[in-house]
Design a protein around this motif. Structure first.
Motif, PDB file in Angstrom:
ATOM      1  N   GLY A 290     -10.245  47.165  -4.513  1.00  0.00           N
ATOM      2  CA  GLY A 290     -10.701  47.109  -5.903  1.00  0.00           C
ATOM      3  C   GLY A 290     -10.448  45.775  -6.596  1.00  0.00           C
ATOM      4  N   GLN A 291     -10.127  44.730  -5.824  1.00  0.00           N
ATOM      5  CA  GLN A 291      -9.811  43.438  -6.442  1.00  0.00           C
ATOM      6  C   GLN A 291     -11.059  42.598  -6.705  1.00  0.00           C
ATOM      7  OE1 GLN A 291      -6.713  41.293  -4.536  1.00  0.00           O
ATOM      8  NE2 GLN A 291      -5.312  43.000  -4.709  1.00  0.00           N
ATOM      9  N   VAL A 292     -10.860  41.618  -7.596  1.00  0.00           N
ATOM     10  CA  VAL A 292     -11.866  40.574  -7.760  1.00  0.00           C
ATOM     11  C   VAL A 292     -11.514  39.489  -6.743  1.00  0.00           C
ATOM     12  CG1 VAL A 292     -12.859  38.837  -9.299  1.00  0.00           C
ATOM     13  CG2 VAL A 292     -12.084  41.023 -10.235  1.00  0.00           C
ATOM     14  N   VAL A 293     -12.469  39.115  -5.907  1.00  0.00           N
ATOM     15  CA  VAL A 293     -12.230  38.043  -4.944  1.00  0.00           C
ATOM     16  C   VAL A 293     -12.945  36.785  -5.427  1.00  0.00           C
ATOM     17  CG1 VAL A 293     -12.598  37.265  -2.569  1.00  0.00           C
ATOM     18  CG2 VAL A 293     -11.946  39.639  -3.010  1.00  0.00           C
ATOM     19  N   LEU A 294     -12.169  35.706  -5.553  1.00  0.00           N
ATOM     20  CA  LEU A 294     -12.735  34.402  -5.934  1.00  0.00           C
ATOM     21  C   LEU A 294     -12.680  33.521  -4.706  1.00  0.00           C
ATOM     22  CD1 LEU A 294     -10.879  33.509  -9.261  1.00  0.00           C
ATOM     23  CD2 LEU A 294     -13.237  34.298  -8.994  1.00  0.00           C
ATOM     24  N   CYS A 295     -13.821  33.199  -4.156  1.00  0.00           N
ATOM     25  CA  CYS A 295     -13.840  32.438  -2.904  1.00  0.00           C
ATOM     26  C   CYS A 295     -14.495  31.076  -3.101  1.00  0.00           C
ATOM     27  CB  CYS A 295     -14.566  33.255  -1.833  1.00  0.00           C
ATOM     28  SG  CYS A 295     -14.493  32.501  -0.213  1.00  0.00           S
ATOM     29  N   ASP A 296     -13.741  30.030  -2.764  1.00  0.00           N
ATOM     30  CA  ASP A 296     -14.222  28.655  -2.827  1.00  0.00           C
ATOM     31  C   ASP A 296     -15.130  28.419  -1.626  1.00  0.00           C
ATOM     32  OD1 ASP A 296     -14.491  25.909  -2.923  1.00  0.00           O
ATOM     33  OD2 ASP A 296     -12.360  25.511  -3.272  1.00  0.00           O
ATOM     34  N   ARG A 297     -16.432  28.430  -1.845  1.00  0.00           N
ATOM     35  CA  ARG A 297     -17.497  28.298  -0.838  1.00  0.00           C
ATOM     36  C   ARG A 297     -17.688  29.585  -0.030  1.00  0.00           C
ATOM     37  NH1 ARG A 297     -19.296  23.281  -0.603  1.00  0.00           N
ATOM     38  NH2 ARG A 297     -17.962  21.515  -1.071  1.00  0.00           N
ATOM     39  N   PHE A 298     -18.957  29.814   0.340  1.00  0.00           N
ATOM     40  CA  PHE A 298     -19.307  30.943   1.225  1.00  0.00           C
ATOM     41  C   PHE A 298     -20.636  30.592   1.876  1.00  0.00           C
ATOM     42  CE2 PHE A 298     -20.521  35.574   1.849  1.00  0.00           C
ATOM     43  CZ  PHE A 298     -19.493  35.886   2.721  1.00  0.00           C
ATOM     44  N   VAL A 299     -21.484  31.587   2.092  1.00  0.00           N
ATOM     45  CA  VAL A 299     -22.676  31.372   2.915  1.00  0.00           C
ATOM     46  C   VAL A 299     -23.631  30.305   2.346  1.00  0.00           C
ATOM     47  CG1 VAL A 299     -23.942  33.299   1.856  1.00  0.00           C
ATOM     48  CG2 VAL A 299     -24.512  32.589   4.159  1.00  0.00           C
ATOM     49  N   ASP A 300     -23.665  30.150   1.008  1.00  0.00           N
ATOM     50  CA  ASP A 300     -24.562  29.138   0.443  1.00  0.00           C
ATOM     51  C   ASP A 300     -24.185  27.727   0.903  1.00  0.00           C
ATOM     52  OD1 ASP A 300     -26.212  30.935  -1.211  1.00  0.00           O
ATOM     53  OD2 ASP A 300     -24.313  31.284  -2.249  1.00  0.00           O
ATOM     54  N   SER A 301     -22.878  27.487   1.154  1.00  0.00           N
ATOM     55  CA  SER A 301     -22.480  26.168   1.673  1.00  0.00           C
ATOM     56  C   SER A 301     -23.156  25.902   3.013  1.00  0.00           C
ATOM     57  CB  SER A 301     -20.958  26.088   1.865  1.00  0.00           C
ATOM     58  OG  SER A 301     -20.301  25.922   0.632  1.00  0.00           O
ATOM     59  N   SER A 302     -23.218  26.928   3.861  1.00  0.00           N
ATOM     60  CA  SER A 302     -23.880  26.728   5.157  1.00  0.00           C
ATOM     61  C   SER A 302     -25.385  26.528   4.998  1.00  0.00           C
ATOM     62  CB  SER A 302     -23.627  27.929   6.076  1.00  0.00           C
ATOM     63  OG  SER A 302     -22.318  27.912   6.567  1.00  0.00           O
ATOM     64  N   LEU A 303     -25.999  27.307   4.085  1.00  0.00           N
ATOM     65  CA  LEU A 303     -27.450  27.138   3.871  1.00  0.00           C
ATOM     66  C   LEU A 303     -27.738  25.701   3.452  1.00  0.00           C
ATOM     67  CD1 LEU A 303     -28.271  30.477   1.986  1.00  0.00           C
ATOM     68  CD2 LEU A 303     -28.874  29.883   4.347  1.00  0.00           C
ATOM     69  N   VAL A 304     -26.884  25.185   2.551  1.00  0.00           N
ATOM     70  CA  VAL A 304     -27.143  23.869   1.981  1.00  0.00           C
ATOM     71  C   VAL A 304     -26.717  22.738   2.931  1.00  0.00           C
ATOM     72  CG1 VAL A 304     -26.418  22.322   0.121  1.00  0.00           C
ATOM     73  CG2 VAL A 304     -27.057  24.684  -0.407  1.00  0.00           C
ATOM     74  N   TYR A 305     -25.471  22.789   3.412  1.00  0.00           N
ATOM     75  CA  TYR A 305     -24.967  21.668   4.227  1.00  0.00           C
ATOM     76  C   TYR A 305     -25.602  21.651   5.623  1.00  0.00           C
ATOM     77  CZ  TYR A 305     -21.291  20.432   0.843  1.00  0.00           C
ATOM     78  OH  TYR A 305     -20.608  20.024  -0.276  1.00  0.00           O
ATOM     79  N   GLN A 306     -25.614  22.819   6.289  1.00  0.00           N
ATOM     80  CA  GLN A 306     -26.151  22.833   7.654  1.00  0.00           C
ATOM     81  C   GLN A 306     -27.673  23.030   7.636  1.00  0.00           C
ATOM     82  OE1 GLN A 306     -22.885  24.344   7.073  1.00  0.00           O
ATOM     83  NE2 GLN A 306     -22.369  22.314   7.870  1.00  0.00           N
ATOM     84  N   GLY A 307     -28.140  23.971   6.801  1.00  0.00           N
ATOM     85  CA  GLY A 307     -29.575  24.277   6.796  1.00  0.00           C
ATOM     86  C   GLY A 307     -30.416  23.153   6.231  1.00  0.00           C
ATOM     87  N   ILE A 308     -29.990  22.613   5.092  1.00  0.00           N
ATOM     88  CA  ILE A 308     -30.818  21.604   4.422  1.00  0.00           C
ATOM     89  C   ILE A 308     -30.323  20.178   4.717  1.00  0.00           C
ATOM     90  CG2 ILE A 308     -31.618  20.761   2.173  1.00  0.00           C
ATOM     91  CD1 ILE A 308     -31.663  23.739   1.258  1.00  0.00           C
ATOM     92  N   ALA A 309     -29.058  19.869   4.389  1.00  0.00           N
ATOM     93  CA  ALA A 309     -28.607  18.476   4.544  1.00  0.00           C
ATOM     94  C   ALA A 309     -28.603  18.032   6.012  1.00  0.00           C
ATOM     95  CB  ALA A 309     -27.238  18.299   3.903  1.00  0.00           C
ATOM     96  N   ARG A 310     -28.172  18.925   6.921  1.00  0.00           N
ATOM     97  CA  ARG A 310     -28.213  18.567   8.356  1.00  0.00           C
ATOM     98  C   ARG A 310     -29.573  18.861   8.982  1.00  0.00           C
ATOM     99  NH1 ARG A 310     -23.830  15.822   8.835  1.00  0.00           N
ATOM    100  NH2 ARG A 310     -21.836  16.888   8.936  1.00  0.00           N
ATOM    101  N   GLY A 311     -30.430  19.577   8.245  1.00  0.00           N
ATOM    102  CA  GLY A 311     -31.804  19.779   8.701  1.00  0.00           C
ATOM    103  C   GLY A 311     -31.990  20.873   9.745  1.00  0.00           C
ATOM    104  N   LEU A 312     -31.047  21.813   9.853  1.00  0.00           N
ATOM    105  CA  LEU A 312     -31.224  22.885  10.848  1.00  0.00           C
ATOM    106  C   LEU A 312     -32.211  23.949  10.376  1.00  0.00           C
ATOM    107  CD1 LEU A 312     -27.548  23.405  12.107  1.00  0.00           C
ATOM    108  CD2 LEU A 312     -29.420  22.280  13.297  1.00  0.00           C
ATOM    109  N   GLY A 313     -32.516  23.944   9.091  1.00  0.00           N
ATOM    110  CA  GLY A 313     -33.483  24.915   8.565  1.00  0.00           C
ATOM    111  C   GLY A 313     -32.796  26.135   7.990  1.00  0.00           C
ATOM    112  N   LEU A 314     -33.324  26.615   6.856  1.00  0.00           N
ATOM    113  CA  LEU A 314     -32.686  27.755   6.187  1.00  0.00           C
ATOM    114  C   LEU A 314     -32.743  29.011   7.035  1.00  0.00           C
ATOM    115  CD1 LEU A 314     -33.851  27.316   2.471  1.00  0.00           C
ATOM    116  CD2 LEU A 314     -31.558  27.009   3.411  1.00  0.00           C
ATOM    117  N   GLU A 315     -33.859  29.225   7.736  1.00  0.00           N
ATOM    118  CA  GLU A 315     -34.010  30.491   8.465  1.00  0.00           C
ATOM    119  C   GLU A 315     -32.989  30.621   9.590  1.00  0.00           C
ATOM    120  OE1 GLU A 315     -34.467  33.933   8.562  1.00  0.00           O
ATOM    121  OE2 GLU A 315     -35.262  32.981   6.766  1.00  0.00           O
TER     122      GLU A 315
END
Ligand code: TYD
Length: 212
Positions: free
Chosen positions: A90-115
């Motif tokens: 029942g806690q609130v979890v505050l997480c510094d980075r999650f899946v969006d970091s991978s979409l952006v850094y690996q998928g877009i900036a590194r060019g691996l593609g979002l899919e």
């Protein structure tokens, strides 16, 4: 069963995520919520070990797909060991980075593609998406200048990427945020700190009302 509230904080280098999380933790605790703060990659021993491989400045030969798989592996372990138990309690979890970091850094900036990145992360996280993602948006020139002014902070392999990489990261975040307006809130992180904090508190005011 899931009862807690899962918040992820995203942004490029020097956006101010760490201090925003500390502020948010104190504020939520004052409102009577039990809060777990954590970070990716890392947060628990196995994932911290994977983190040290990924971010080691001597691992310049790391292939982009290897990098993406290691982030997803660290994410899986951290999710299972730390995030899910806290949400189920029942806690609130505050997480510094999650899946969006991978979409952006690996998928877009590194060019691996979002899919491709969505696919490996679907395997890693199953249905455990954040309830809310706060994206702290700042121009890379401002973010990187903040980091360089802060000598206490360790430099890692990604901080050493050329400026063009960081520009792609910002464009990537804006693109991913526009694809998920129901989940991702964009905060202007170039504003003075108190205004940034106020904007963050405002977006949580109704979602997590005081419990005391
Ligand atoms: P960290 O020192 O935690 O950086 P920050 O303080 O900016 O969060 O290092 C994490 C680095 O890893 C950061 O440059 C972003 C990157 N990263 C990815 O490329 N993909 C990911 O999935 C995650 C979680 C992080």
């Amino acid at each position: 069963m899931r009862q807690g509230y899962f918040i992820t904080i995203e942004g490029g280098e020097g956006a101010g995520k760490t201090s925003a999380i500390a502020m948010l933790r104190d504020w939520l605790e004052q409102r009577g919520h039990a809060v777990t703060t954590t970070r990716e990659p890392g947060g628990i021993r196995i994932a911290e070990e994977i983190r040290s491989i990924i971010l080691d400045t001597s691992n310049t030969g790391m292939d982009s797909r290897t990098e993406a798989l290691l982030y997803a592996a660290a994410r899986r372990q951290h999710l299972v060991e730390k995030v899910i138990p806290a949400l189920e309690a029942g806690q609130v979890v505050l997480c510094d980075r999650f899946v969006d970091s991978s979409l952006v850094y690996q998928g877009i900036a590194r060019g691996l593609g979002l899919e491709a990145i969505r696919e490996i992360n679907r395997f890693a996280i199953e249905r455990w998406m954040p309830d809310l993602t706060i994206y702290m948006d700042v121009a890379p020139e401002i973010g990187l200048a903040r980091i360089r002014a802060d000598r206490e902070r360790e430099m890692n392999r990604l901080d050493l990427e050329p400026d063009d990489f960081h520009r792609k990261v910002r464009e990537g975040y804006r693109r991913v945020a526009s694809q998920h307006p129901e989940r991702i809130v964009t905060i202007d992180a170039s504003l003075p700190q108190e205004q940034v904090y106020e904007a963050i508190r405002r977006c949580l005011n109704h979602k997590l009302p005081p419990r005391v």
